[in-house]
Motif scaffolding. Structure first.
Motif, PDB file in Angstrom:
ATOM      1  N   GLN A 191       0.832  -1.207   0.000  1.00 48.13           N
ATOM      2  CA  GLN A 191       0.000   0.000   0.000  1.00 48.13           C
ATOM      3  C   GLN A 191       0.868   1.259   0.000  1.00 48.13           C
ATOM      4  OE1 GLN A 191      -3.406   0.078  -0.418  1.00 48.13           O
ATOM      5  NE2 GLN A 191      -2.929   2.223  -0.791  1.00 48.13           N
ATOM      6  N   MET A 192       1.991   1.228   0.710  1.00 51.93           N
ATOM      7  CA  MET A 192       2.906   2.371   0.690  1.00 51.93           C
ATOM      8  C   MET A 192       3.450   2.597  -0.719  1.00 51.93           C
ATOM      9  SD  MET A 192       5.007   1.826   4.201  1.00 51.93           S
ATOM     10  CE  MET A 192       4.220   1.902   5.791  1.00 51.93           C
ATOM     11  N   LEU A 193       3.771   1.502  -1.410  1.00 47.96           N
ATOM     12  CA  LEU A 193       4.244   1.612  -2.789  1.00 47.96           C
ATOM     13  C   LEU A 193       3.164   2.197  -3.692  1.00 47.96           C
ATOM     14  CD1 LEU A 193       6.101  -1.806  -3.029  1.00 47.96           C
ATOM     15  CD2 LEU A 193       7.184   0.453  -3.056  1.00 47.96           C
ATOM     16  N   VAL A 194       1.930   1.752  -3.520  1.00 47.93           N
ATOM     17  CA  VAL A 194       0.803   2.284  -4.290  1.00 47.93           C
ATOM     18  C   VAL A 194       0.651   3.787  -4.028  1.00 47.93           C
ATOM     19  CG1 VAL A 194      -1.727   2.243  -4.489  1.00 47.93           C
ATOM     20  CG2 VAL A 194      -0.434   0.099  -4.470  1.00 47.93           C
ATOM     21  N   ASP A 195       0.894   4.193  -2.767  1.00 51.68           N
ATOM     22  CA  ASP A 195       0.780   5.605  -2.388  1.00 51.68           C
ATOM     23  C   ASP A 195       2.024   6.403  -2.765  1.00 51.68           C
ATOM     24  OD1 ASP A 195      -1.758   5.126  -1.422  1.00 51.68           O
ATOM     25  OD2 ASP A 195      -1.146   4.987   0.666  1.00 51.68           O
ATOM     26  N   LYS A 196       2.869   5.831  -3.626  1.00 51.31           N
ATOM     27  CA  LYS A 196       4.009   6.517  -4.259  1.00 51.31           C
ATOM     28  C   LYS A 196       5.226   6.708  -3.356  1.00 51.31           C
ATOM     29  CE  LYS A 196       1.618   7.342  -8.068  1.00 51.31           C
ATOM     30  NZ  LYS A 196       1.068   6.144  -8.565  1.00 51.31           N
ATOM     31  N   TYR A 197       5.372   5.896  -2.323  1.00 49.07           N
ATOM     32  CA  TYR A 197       6.582   5.938  -1.502  1.00 49.07           C
ATOM     33  C   TYR A 197       7.567   4.900  -2.007  1.00 49.07           C
ATOM     34  CZ  TYR A 197       4.415   9.000   1.911  1.00 49.07           C
ATOM     35  OH  TYR A 197       3.819  10.066   2.518  1.00 49.07           O
TER      36      TYR A 197
ATOM     37  N   THR B 126      -8.715  -1.660  10.142  1.00 49.79           N
ATOM     38  CA  THR B 126      -8.268  -0.274  10.324  1.00 49.79           C
ATOM     39  C   THR B 126      -6.768  -0.227  10.544  1.00 49.79           C
ATOM     40  OG1 THR B 126     -10.410   0.306  11.271  1.00 49.79           O
ATOM     41  CG2 THR B 126      -8.588   1.803  11.738  1.00 49.79           C
ATOM     42  N   THR B 127      -6.145   0.821   9.992  1.00 49.06           N
ATOM     43  CA  THR B 127      -4.714   1.073  10.130  1.00 49.06           C
ATOM     44  C   THR B 127      -4.504   2.410  10.818  1.00 49.06           C
ATOM     45  OG1 THR B 127      -4.298  -0.145   8.080  1.00 49.06           O
ATOM     46  CG2 THR B 127      -2.543   1.323   8.853  1.00 49.06           C
ATOM     47  N   TRP B 128      -3.626   2.421  11.811  1.00 44.06           N
ATOM     48  CA  TRP B 128      -3.238   3.642  12.512  1.00 44.06           C
ATOM     49  C   TRP B 128      -1.752   3.870  12.283  1.00 44.06           C
ATOM     50  CZ3 TRP B 128      -6.240  -0.220  14.487  1.00 44.06           C
ATOM     51  CH2 TRP B 128      -7.479   0.104  15.028  1.00 44.06           C
ATOM     52  N   VAL B 129      -1.343   5.131  12.189  1.00 44.12           N
ATOM     53  CA  VAL B 129       0.071   5.480  12.052  1.00 44.12           C
ATOM     54  C   VAL B 129       0.430   6.468  13.161  1.00 44.12           C
ATOM     55  CG1 VAL B 129       1.829   6.529  10.583  1.00 44.12           C
ATOM     56  CG2 VAL B 129       0.025   5.113   9.558  1.00 44.12           C
ATOM     57  N   PHE B 130       1.448   6.102  13.946  1.00 46.55           N
ATOM     58  CA  PHE B 130       1.934   6.943  15.040  1.00 46.55           C
ATOM     59  C   PHE B 130       3.403   7.261  14.824  1.00 46.55           C
ATOM     60  CE2 PHE B 130      -1.665   4.958  17.024  1.00 46.55           C
ATOM     61  CZ  PHE B 130      -2.076   5.798  18.049  1.00 46.55           C
ATOM     62  N   SER B 131       3.785   8.514  14.990  1.00 44.67           N
ATOM     63  CA  SER B 131       5.201   8.823  15.102  1.00 44.67           C
ATOM     64  C   SER B 131       5.655   8.232  16.437  1.00 44.67           C
ATOM     65  CB  SER B 131       5.442  10.332  15.084  1.00 44.67           C
ATOM     66  OG  SER B 131       4.913  10.913  16.266  1.00 44.67           O
ATOM     67  N   SER B 132       6.942   8.020  16.596  1.00 47.05           N
ATOM     68  CA  SER B 132       7.403   7.438  17.856  1.00 47.05           C
ATOM     69  C   SER B 132       7.094   8.360  19.038  1.00 47.05           C
ATOM     70  CB  SER B 132       8.891   7.098  17.803  1.00 47.05           C
ATOM     71  OG  SER B 132       9.658   8.247  17.565  1.00 47.05           O
ATOM     72  N   SER B 133       7.172   9.670  18.829  1.00 42.40           N
ATOM     73  CA  SER B 133       6.865  10.584  19.943  1.00 42.40           C
ATOM     74  C   SER B 133       5.377  10.546  20.298  1.00 42.40           C
ATOM     75  CB  SER B 133       7.325  12.006  19.635  1.00 42.40           C
ATOM     76  OG  SER B 133       6.692  12.492  18.483  1.00 42.40           O
ATOM     77  N   ASP B 134       4.491  10.442  19.302  1.00 43.41           N
ATOM     78  CA  ASP B 134       3.061  10.292  19.609  1.00 43.41           C
ATOM     79  C   ASP B 134       2.789   8.958  20.295  1.00 43.41           C
ATOM     80  OD1 ASP B 134       2.063  12.745  18.728  1.00 43.41           O
ATOM     81  OD2 ASP B 134       1.812  12.038  16.663  1.00 43.41           O
ATOM     82  N   PHE B 135       3.472   7.913  19.853  1.00 42.97           N
ATOM     83  CA  PHE B 135       3.281   6.606  20.485  1.00 42.97           C
ATOM     84  C   PHE B 135       3.640   6.663  21.967  1.00 42.97           C
ATOM     85  CE2 PHE B 135       4.787   2.375  21.722  1.00 42.97           C
ATOM     86  CZ  PHE B 135       3.596   1.688  21.589  1.00 42.97           C
TER      87      PHE B 135
ATOM     88  N   LYS C 243     -12.285   6.516  20.088  1.00 42.87           N
ATOM     89  CA  LYS C 243     -12.300   7.884  19.545  1.00 42.87           C
ATOM     90  C   LYS C 243     -10.996   8.617  19.846  1.00 42.87           C
ATOM     91  CE  LYS C 243     -17.292   8.536  19.532  1.00 42.87           C
ATOM     92  NZ  LYS C 243     -17.425   8.093  18.158  1.00 42.87           N
ATOM     93  N   LYS C 244     -10.376   8.258  20.950  1.00 41.85           N
ATOM     94  CA  LYS C 244      -9.121   8.894  21.362  1.00 41.85           C
ATOM     95  C   LYS C 244      -8.032   8.788  20.290  1.00 41.85           C
ATOM     96  CE  LYS C 244      -5.839   8.508  25.197  1.00 41.85           C
ATOM     97  NZ  LYS C 244      -5.557   7.811  26.453  1.00 41.85           N
ATOM     98  N   TYR C 245      -8.091   7.722  19.473  1.00 44.91           N
ATOM     99  CA  TYR C 245      -7.039   7.472  18.483  1.00 44.91           C
ATOM    100  C   TYR C 245      -7.498   7.651  17.045  1.00 44.91           C
ATOM    101  CZ  TYR C 245      -5.164   5.364  22.698  1.00 44.91           C
ATOM    102  OH  TYR C 245      -4.734   5.144  23.982  1.00 44.91           O
ATOM    103  N   GLU C 246      -8.688   8.188  16.841  1.00 48.06           N
ATOM    104  CA  GLU C 246      -9.213   8.337  15.477  1.00 48.06           C
ATOM    105  C   GLU C 246      -8.320   9.208  14.593  1.00 48.06           C
ATOM    106  OE1 GLU C 246     -13.257   9.697  15.927  1.00 48.06           O
ATOM    107  OE2 GLU C 246     -14.016   7.638  15.867  1.00 48.06           O
ATOM    108  N   LYS C 247      -7.654  10.202  15.175  1.00 46.10           N
ATOM    109  CA  LYS C 247      -6.828  11.093  14.357  1.00 46.10           C
ATOM    110  C   LYS C 247      -5.601  10.398  13.764  1.00 46.10           C
ATOM    111  CE  LYS C 247      -4.335  13.061  18.303  1.00 46.10           C
ATOM    112  NZ  LYS C 247      -4.095  14.298  19.044  1.00 46.10           N
ATOM    113  N   PHE C 248      -5.302   9.189  14.239  1.00 47.43           N
ATOM    114  CA  PHE C 248      -4.152   8.443  13.733  1.00 47.43           C
ATOM    115  C   PHE C 248      -4.537   7.427  12.655  1.00 47.43           C
ATOM    116  CE2 PHE C 248      -3.057   9.783  18.059  1.00 47.43           C
ATOM    117  CZ  PHE C 248      -1.907  10.509  17.781  1.00 47.43           C
ATOM    118  N   ILE C 249      -5.822   7.308  12.347  1.00 53.42           N
ATOM    119  CA  ILE C 249      -6.294   6.364  11.339  1.00 53.42           C
ATOM    120  C   ILE C 249      -5.882   6.852   9.951  1.00 53.42           C
ATOM    121  CG2 ILE C 249      -8.353   5.407  10.236  1.00 53.42           C
ATOM    122  CD1 ILE C 249      -9.686   5.400  12.997  1.00 53.42           C
ATOM    123  N   ARG C 250      -5.394   5.911   9.144  1.00 49.42           N
ATOM    124  CA  ARG C 250      -4.974   6.237   7.781  1.00 49.42           C
ATOM    125  C   ARG C 250      -5.619   5.267   6.795  1.00 49.42           C
ATOM    126  NH1 ARG C 250      -3.337   9.734  10.468  1.00 49.42           N
ATOM    127  NH2 ARG C 250      -1.286  10.695  10.516  1.00 49.42           N
ATOM    128  N   GLU C 251      -6.215   5.810   5.764  1.00 42.17           N
ATOM    129  CA  GLU C 251      -6.679   4.994   4.646  1.00 42.17           C
ATOM    130  C   GLU C 251      -5.656   5.044   3.523  1.00 42.17           C
ATOM    131  OE1 GLU C 251     -10.753   5.389   3.562  1.00 42.17           O
ATOM    132  OE2 GLU C 251     -11.365   5.539   5.656  1.00 42.17           O
TER     133      GLU C 251
END
Length: 140
Positions: A20-26, A90-99, A128-136
């Motif tokens: 999916q990261m490759l599809v998203d051009k990374y 569902t997929t969540w992405v956290f920076s290490s500092s947010d984690f 709901k506390k972690y909704e802002k970290f959800i990534r599609e």
């Protein structure tokens, strides 16, 4: 779920998420060995690199939204955690500092000195506390 399926679920999901990261051009690179907790390295458009650890929990897991991480990985610049729960797809992405900010450090037991986060409620719904970290789609 058969043992073969449960034992390979995490690796299969790593490849799925990297795809999916490759599809998203990374530009995504996978290390030959995983002894530093890095499952993938991403090269951004500006030439910087990000280290990524991917954790996945199957819907059959006792705690399908609970993830533990070695504490030594916490608060590393340019380090990200990608968590996937099959139960809620569902997929969540956290920076290490947010984690570090949102997780708890286990003080004792078999997971002593590991950080833990539960992204689902007791009713196994998305917290709901972690909704802002959800990534599609992935963006770093």
């Amino acid at each position: 779920m058969a043992f073969r399926d449960t034992s390979s679920f995490g690796k299969r999901m790593e490849f799925h998420i990297i795809n999916q990261m490759l599809v998203d051009k990374y530009d995504a690179y996978t290390p030959l060995v995983d002894d530093h907790g890095v499952d993938c390295i991403i090269k951004k458009d500006d030439g910087t690199f990000l280290e990524i650890q991917i954790k996945a929990r199957s819907k059959e897991a006792k705690q399908p939204g609970c993830f533990t991480v070695d504490n030594h990985l916490s608060e590393i610049e340019n380090f990200y955690f990608v968590f996937y729960s099959e139960l809620v797809n569902t997929t969540w992405v956290f920076s290490s500092s947010d984690f570090v900010k949102y997780s708890n450090l286990n003080q004792n037991g078999k997971c002593q000195d590991r950080r833990k986060i539960n992204l689902l409620t007791r009713n196994k719904k998305i917290s709901k506390k972690y909704e802002k970290f959800i990534r599609e789609e992935f963006y770093f």
